[in-house]
Structures are given as structure tokens and as C-alpha cells.
Write an enzyme that holds these catalytic residues in place. Structure first.
Site, mmCIF file in Angstrom:
data_model
loop_
_atom_site.group_PDB
_atom_site.id
_atom_site.type_symbol
_atom_site.label_atom_id
_atom_site.label_comp_id
_atom_site.label_asym_id
_atom_site.label_seq_id
_atom_site.Cartn_x
_atom_site.Cartn_y
_atom_site.Cartn_z
ATOM 1 N N GLY A 1 -32.483 -8.034 8.454
ATOM 2 C CA GLY A 1 -31.951 -9.768 8.389
ATOM 3 C C GLY A 1 -32.770 -10.432 8.317
ATOM 4 N N ARG A 2 -32.364 -11.764 7.890
ATOM 5 C CA ARG A 2 -33.728 -12.496 8.240
ATOM 6 C C ARG A 2 -33.531 -13.901 8.486
ATOM 7 N NH1 ARG A 2 -37.123 -13.145 3.405
ATOM 8 N NH2 ARG A 2 -36.925 -10.847 3.264
ATOM 9 N N GLY A 3 -34.265 -14.789 8.866
ATOM 10 C CA GLY A 3 -33.926 -16.601 9.032
ATOM 11 C C GLY A 3 -35.196 -17.383 9.406
ATOM 12 N N GLY A 4 -35.719 -18.268 9.991
ATOM 13 C CA GLY A 4 -37.233 -19.386 9.751
ATOM 14 C C GLY A 4 -38.274 -18.311 10.390
ATOM 15 N N MET A 5 -38.694 -17.560 11.364
ATOM 16 C CA MET A 5 -39.046 -17.155 11.594
ATOM 17 C C MET A 5 -39.897 -15.588 11.880
ATOM 18 S SD MET A 5 -39.059 -19.378 15.622
ATOM 19 C CE MET A 5 -37.777 -18.777 16.434
ATOM 20 N N VAL B 1 -35.831 -8.797 10.069
ATOM 21 C CA VAL B 1 -35.516 -7.455 11.372
ATOM 22 C C VAL B 1 -35.750 -5.966 10.235
ATOM 23 C CG1 VAL B 1 -34.472 -6.153 12.750
ATOM 24 C CG2 VAL B 1 -34.820 -8.577 13.417
ATOM 25 N N LYS C 1 -38.058 -6.528 14.105
ATOM 26 C CA LYS C 1 -38.938 -7.103 14.040
ATOM 27 C C LYS C 1 -40.253 -7.637 13.861
ATOM 28 C CE LYS C 1 -35.883 -10.840 16.281
ATOM 29 N NZ LYS C 1 -35.740 -11.410 17.409
ATOM 30 N N ASP D 1 -30.383 -19.004 23.204
ATOM 31 C CA ASP D 1 -29.817 -19.219 22.260
ATOM 32 C C ASP D 1 -28.702 -18.053 21.661
ATOM 33 O OD1 ASP D 1 -29.711 -20.107 19.120
ATOM 34 O OD2 ASP D 1 -31.061 -18.528 18.136
#
Length: 316
Positions: free
Chosen positions: A33-37, A40, A55, A149
Site C-alpha cells: 500500500g501507499r499514501g502521502g508519506m 509499505v 515501511k 489516526d
């Protein structure tokens, strides 16, 4: 498949060609998975010959000295929490200018995927998952670590052990707490780190936060597991932030006929605007929730933790 912290990701260009590469003693096998920061990966620990979730944080984070120090400290704290519902952190460090965290790889899915596929959960299942997440959060709070979060994407659901425990929930993303970013200038003025559907009012206004911030976010998650949607739904982000700070949550029993009305009072307290008006612990919230779901609000006193949880629960 899901694994710890799979919600974040590095810029796409940084990730090309990493599959098959060796990073700090781990061989990268595939992206999770991936996002803004961060991003993984599923990776192989070459020293212990086991699969892990690896990560890798965005390079700009490693360039900030204050963040690097906080990252090292908070990763050590997260690794020290031994709890069956927290994804274990095996190692955290820096290699070739990249910060990384190696965690247990959890085969399964996150709660976000489960809700997207199945919609609202049966109350008994929602209560079981909430109880497991609550025990994880209280354990973290006992170590003076606030998650900040809590959301469905950070709750992993794996297969349970038997018919009485059909699922096993893990809370993840403790290696990078949101306080790290806000204290290092990596968020802009007026911006906070957190997910809008589940963010506590004090996070929005920039006030100090403690474990009751996570009580609020867990309340939002529980509301969604029972009704199929978070408590506040608005057309734009500013309206949503306003709702978290000033609007009362709609009654869950009105959103899902058949829920006991006693559930509404429990959720209203968990989602109180002022932290002082909320439950003091996540376990207390979920104990009253499960009693209300069972139609027995008079039995809402929080039970003593089971024997396996005693080492990580400390009354304060």
C-alpha cells in the site's frame, strides 16, 4: 493481503525498481500500500528468513533532523508495546538516507476493505472488533503513546482462532505518530495530520491531545461499523471539520433501525466535543457499548482485563 501501516506511500518515481532490491537486510517482494508519506512492501527478512511488512518513509522526512530523532524515539516506544492486538514492530532505522520500519506481516484485510465489501457489520462482530482495538489503544496510552489516526484503514482483520473468536484485529501505524510531523514544521499552518472522517475536535483546533482523542476517533469508527457511514458526512472538507467541532452526531439508531436506543447515548459520550465529557478509556467506552448492544445498559461497568492483558494494562 494487508500489513502494518499500509495506508501511506512514497512518490511513485522513488519506488520504481525496488521489487527484488535489498533494503537494510530485507529483500523487497511486492508493494502492499501507499499514501502521502510512505510506502509499505511485503519483504523477506534475510537474517531470520521470515516475511515482514517493510515501511519506507518519504526522503524529505529523513532530511529533517527533528523528525528523525522523534521517529527513532517513538519507534522504540512502539516496539516496546507487547500486545496481541498491536502489530509488532521488529526494527526501525535508517539506510542510505531512507527511514524504514519493519513490522509483522499480517495476512488478511483491513477494516476499510471489509466495510466496503460487506457494509454495516452485525452488532456482535462490531463489538468484538471494537473491544480488541480498545484494548490496543489503552495499552498504547499506558505507554504515553497517542495514536491520533484511528481509522478503518489502520485496523487489520485476520482470521481468528475459533468460532467464538472468528476474527483477530490488529491496530497498526504506531511507528509514525502524527505529533512527529506537527512538531517538525512538516505540516503547514492550519493543517493537521489525521483523517477527516475520524478526527477529534481538539486535533482540528490545534489543542493538546491525550488518549481521549483516540476515544473520539474509535467512536467514529464504531459508528461506521454499525451504520455503514461515519457520523458526519458533508459536501466539503471545511463543512466536515465544522461538524466535528460543533454539530451533534445523528443517532445511530435512526441510521440503522433495530439498534437499541441505548447505543445512541454511549456513542454521544464517546463523540463529545470536549475531551473531559468523553469516556476516560477506550475499554470503558466499549464495555458500555457492548452492554447497550446486548440490551443491558445496566451491566456497563468495564470488566477487569483478561489475564493475558494484565502486563500491558496499568491503572493510572
Amino acid at each position: 493481503m494487508s500489513a502494518g501501516g499500509g495506508r501511506e506511500g512514497l512518490p511513485a518515481g522513488r519506488q520504481s525498481g525496488l521489487v527484488g532490491a535489498r533494503v537494510a537486510g530485507y529483500r523487497v517482494e511486492g508493494e502492499i500500500g501507499r499514501g502521502g508519506m510512505a510506502v509499505v512492501y511485503r519483504a523477506r527478512d534475510l537474517r531470520l528468513d521470515r516475511t515482514v511488512a517493510l515501511k519506507l518513509l518519504a526522503p524529505e522526512l529523513a532530511r529533517n533532523d527533528t523528525f528523525r530523532k522523534r521517529f527513532a524515539h517513538e519507534s522504540r516506544v512502539a516496539a516496546a508495546i507487547d500486545h496481541p492486538h498491536i502489530v509488532p514492530v521488529f526494527e526501525a532505522g535508517e539506510t542510505e538516507g531512507v527511514l524504514y520500519i519493519a513490522m509483522r506481516y499480517v495476512a488478511g484485510q483491513d477494516l476499510r476493505a471489509l466495510l466496503d465489501r460487506e457494509g454495516p457489520l452485525e452488532p456482535a462482530q462490531a463489538g468484538r472488533i471494537a473491544a480488541q482495538v480498545a484494548s490496543a489503544l489503552d495499552a498504547a496510552h499506558a505507554h504515553e503513546l497517542v495514536h491520533r489516526d484511528v481509522k478503518p484503514g489502520n485496523i487489520l482483520i485476520a482470521a481468528g482462532t475459533d468460532s467464538e473468536h472468528p476474527e483477530h484485529a490488529y491496530l497498526t501505524d504506531f511507528g509514525l505518530t502524527k505529533k512527529s510531523l506537527s512538531l517538525t514544521g512538516l505540516t503547514t499552518v492550519g493543517q493537521f495530520v489525521g483523517t477527516l472522517d475520524y478526527v477529534a475536535p481538539e486535533q482540528i483546533s490545534g489543542r493538546p491531545v491525550d488518549g481521549r482523542c483516540d476515544v473520539y476517533s474509535l467512536g467514529c469508527v464504531v459508528y461506521e461499523t454499525l451504520t455503514g457511514a461515519p457520523p458526519f458526512r458533508r459536501d466539503d472538507d471545511m463543512a466536515l471539520l465544522w461538524a466535528h467541532q460543533y454539530d451533534p452526531p445523528p443517532a445511530a439508531s435512526g441510521e440503522r433501525p433495530g439498534l437499541p436506543e441505548a447505543v445512541d447515548a454511549v456513542l454521544a459520550r464517546a463523540l463529545a466535543k470536549a475531551p473531559v465529557d468523553r469516556y476516560g478509556t477506550c475499554r470503558q467506552f466499549v464495555a458500555e457499548l457492548r452492554a447497550a448492544l446486548a440490551g443491558d445498559p445496566g451491566a456497563a461497568a468495564p470488566p477487569a482485563p483478561p489475564a493475558w492483558a494484565l502486563p500491558v494494562f496499568r491503572e493510572r
